[in-house]
Scaffold this active site. Structure first.
Site, PDB file in Angstrom:
ATOM      1  CD  GLU A 256      -2.986  -0.810   2.144  1.00 41.66           C
ATOM      2  OE1 GLU A 256      -2.817  -0.316   3.335  1.00 41.66           O
ATOM      3  OE2 GLU A 256      -4.460  -1.585   1.950  1.00 41.66           O
TER       4      GLU A 256
ATOM      5  CD  GLU B 184      -3.977  -6.126   2.283  1.00 36.92           C
ATOM      6  OE1 GLU B 184      -4.543  -5.262   3.021  1.00 36.92           O
ATOM      7  OE2 GLU B 184      -2.635  -5.825   2.478  1.00 36.92           O
TER       8      GLU B 184
HETATM    9  P1  P53 Z   1      -7.307  -3.343   9.445  1.00 38.58           P
HETATM   10  C1  P53 Z   1      -6.381   1.268   6.471  1.00 38.58           C
HETATM   11  C2  P53 Z   1      -7.343   1.108   5.207  1.00 38.58           C
HETATM   12  C3  P53 Z   1      -7.349   0.378   4.055  1.00 38.58           C
HETATM   13  C4  P53 Z   1      -6.324  -0.606   4.346  1.00 38.58           C
HETATM   14  O1  P53 Z   1      -6.787  -3.138   7.870  1.00 38.58           O
HETATM   15  C5  P53 Z   1      -5.123  -0.678   5.469  1.00 38.58           C
HETATM   16  C6  P53 Z   1      -5.689   0.321   6.442  1.00 38.58           C
HETATM   17  C7  P53 Z   1      -4.722   0.318   7.616  1.00 38.58           C
HETATM   18  O2  P53 Z   1      -5.457   0.142   8.552  1.00 38.58           O
HETATM   19  O3  P53 Z   1      -4.320  -1.452   5.446  1.00 38.58           O
HETATM   20  C8  P53 Z   1      -4.385  -2.833   4.871  1.00 38.58           C
HETATM   21  O4  P53 Z   1      -6.099  -4.381   9.855  1.00 38.58           O
HETATM   22  C9  P53 Z   1      -3.253  -3.471   5.137  1.00 38.58           C
HETATM   23  C10 P53 Z   1      -3.305  -4.535   6.013  1.00 38.58           C
HETATM   24  C11 P53 Z   1      -4.223  -4.383   7.020  1.00 38.58           C
HETATM   25  C12 P53 Z   1      -5.561  -4.344   6.320  1.00 38.58           C
HETATM   26  O5  P53 Z   1      -5.580  -3.403   5.272  1.00 38.58           O
HETATM   27  O6  P53 Z   1      -7.020  -2.060   9.908  1.00 38.58           O
HETATM   28  O7  P53 Z   1      -2.181  -3.672   4.130  1.00 38.58           O
HETATM   29  O8  P53 Z   1      -1.888  -4.317   6.862  1.00 38.58           O
HETATM   30  O9  P53 Z   1      -4.460  -5.424   8.248  1.00 38.58           O
HETATM   31  C13 P53 Z   1      -6.859  -4.319   7.166  1.00 38.58           C
HETATM   32  O10 P53 Z   1      -8.574  -3.635   9.481  1.00 38.58           O
END
Ligand code: P53
Length: 472
Positions: A179, A372
């Site tokens: 990201e 993701e």
């Molecule tokens: P969590 C924010 C918005 C979109 C993606 O997020 C993000 C984040 C950071 O919070 O991160 C990605 O765990 C990232 C992962 C993360 C996942 O999204 O806050 O690449 O490390 O765990 C989900 O729910």
């Protein structure tokens, strides 16, 4: 069959969110290791890292996480049982270079990933690795100021070259930065940036981003030289930004906001800075410092484009309307009246995935990889399982739209759902926000047996993979 027979189905994790063992076998501290859990205001710490550096918290979720460092065999066996074709994981930079600026790598750290790759190979699971996932060594933050310092390019390239050489033949799919656009939204996470009073934060962020873009291009070149079989991808936190109303000021605001994200991929995929960015910097009154040779280096473009997709967003060009937007998330958005939201307030928009994929494919004409996607939810373990129909429903709808996009002509290499085994949330530091097919018995405070349990989605996803997406 819509998806190719080689379609890479799987799941994704990141080292700092699952490995634990934060000081074992010579590992150094990464910036995430000083961040607390939700109870102790992780979000505040992320936005004010100076304070985080000076505070001693009671509990640091990354220190033990789900202990994948010791449970990887058992965990990979479960992923294999679901029929995984690929597993997206990241290297902990500080296992290899504990402070970040050493000249020689830490052999114990390298040996760990050898063992993981050997285990994956047993089941024919193809690794997809992220070189840097929100875990810049703390040493590089305290001694050099993080990615604002151009020296980070050399440290990163040395680290990446070590990996590329060591795992040649074992790893084919590489992502340079997780990201990469997150540096604009959570600069400490993305770039280890801590701002000084009065400095131009936009300028610092974009200069740091430039260093990462140069580092990414150098490593792309190196990866191709070391093994022509290597495929290198960029990684974007994606999600289309909609306009709030048909008022042209809103349409324009949405366009600008989308460009702000695409900026990174524009450079990594096309090989040069887009003109809209040049104008933006000029009007903001600063210049990005290029060194001689940077322009040439940036021409080393990626082979594919990977991205995370959780949600779409809405923006308005009217400052009054934007005042209503709630914070507390990396991507603030106006609420969408047509969409439901997750328990953490993230809008659920499967069609937005199809739209995003079409937009990106039109723009770059390179293969895409969804690395993701998923639903963070509160799960309840009852009789040794979790009836997570809400997660199945979320994923089914997203996969349907993903397949529609492939029918539209988008070339897609694979899909790895986020947090295929429960792990610590990046944004909130909670265990309670779960994404997995596999439940891990551990709570927000690190209590629990750490045992694994299959959720209902485990069997569902197994069928999805076995039918190559025909049975959803
Ligand atoms: P969590 C924010 C918005 C979109 C993606 O997020 C993000 C984040 C950071 O919070 O991160 C990605 O765990 C990232 C992962 C993360 C996942 O999204 O806050 O690449 O490390 O765990 C989900 O729910």
């Amino acid at each position: 069959m819509v998806l190719s027979k080689d379609f890479l189905w799987g799941g994704a994790v990141a080292a700092n969110q699952c490995e634990g063992a934060y000081l074992e076998d010579g590992k150094g501290l990464a910036l995430v290791d000083i961040l607390p859990s939700a109870q102790e205001d992780r979000w505040g710490a992320l936005l004010d890292p100076k304070k985080a550096m000076e505070t001693t918290y009671n509990f640091y979720p990354s220190h033990e996480s789900i202990d994948f460092y010791h449970t990887y065999k058992e965990d990979i066996a479960l992923l294999a049982e679901m029929g995984f074709k690929t597993f997206r994981m990241s290297f902990a930079w500080t296992r290899i270079f504990p402070e970040g600026d050493e000249l020689e790598p830490n052999e114990a750290g390298l040996a760990f990933y050898d063992k993981v790759f050997d285990e994956l190979a047993k089941y024919n699971i193809e690794p997809l690795v992220t070189i840097n996932h929100f875990d810049t060594p703390l040493g590089l933050v305290t001694k050099y100021g993080g990615w604002r310092n151009r020296k980070l390019i050399d440290f990163y390239v040395r680290y990446a070259e070590t990996l590329l050489t060591r795992y040649k033949g074992k790893v084919k799919y590489w992502l340079t930065f997780n990201e990469i656009n997150m540096i604009l939204h959570i600069p400490f996470f993305g770039g280890g940036l801590i701002f000084e009073e009065g400095e131009n934060t936009e300028q610092v962020k974009y200069q740091a981003a430039h260093h990462q873009l140069v580092a990414s291009a150098l490593v792309t070149k190196l990866a191709h030289e070391i093994d022509p079989e290597n495929k290198v991808g960029c990684m974007l936190a994606a999600g289309i930004v909609y306009y709030n109303t048909p008022n042209p000021i809103d349409v324009r605001a949405a366009q600008e906001s989308n460009q702000e994200q695409y900026f990174f991929v524009d450079v990594q995929s096309r090989g040069y800075y887009p003109s809209y960015a040049k104008r933006k910097f000029e009007e903001a009154g600063f210049e990005i410092e290029f060194e001689d040779g940077d322009e040439e280096i940036l021409k080393n473009t990626v082979d594919f484009i990977s991205f995370s997709y959780y949600s779409s967003r809405i923006i308005s060009g009217d400052p009054e309307v934007m005042k209503q937007v709630k914070g507390g998330n990396a991507f603030a958005s106006i609420a969408n009246p047509y969409l439901e939201v997750s328990e953490w307030g993230w809008a659920i928009d499967p069609i937005g995935l199809r739209v995003t994929m079409n937009e990106m494919y039109d723009r770059y004409q390179k293969p895409l990889f969804i690395v993701e996607n998923g639903l963070g939810a509160v799960d309840e373990l009852v009789d040794g399982t979790v009836q997570d129909d809400y997660r199945i429903d979320y994923m089914r709808k997203h996969l349907e739209q993903m397949i529609e996009a492939v029918k539209d002509g988008v070339e897609l290499w694979g899909y790895t759902s986020w947090g295929c085994i429960d792990l610590v949330s990046a944004g909130s530091g909670e265990m309670k926000k779960r994404y997995g097919f596999i439940y891990v018995d551990r709570d927000n405070f690190g209590n629990g047996s750490n045992k694994r349990y299959k959720k209902a989605s485990f069997d569902w996803y197994k069928k999805v993979i076995a039918s190559n997406g025909q049975e959803l």
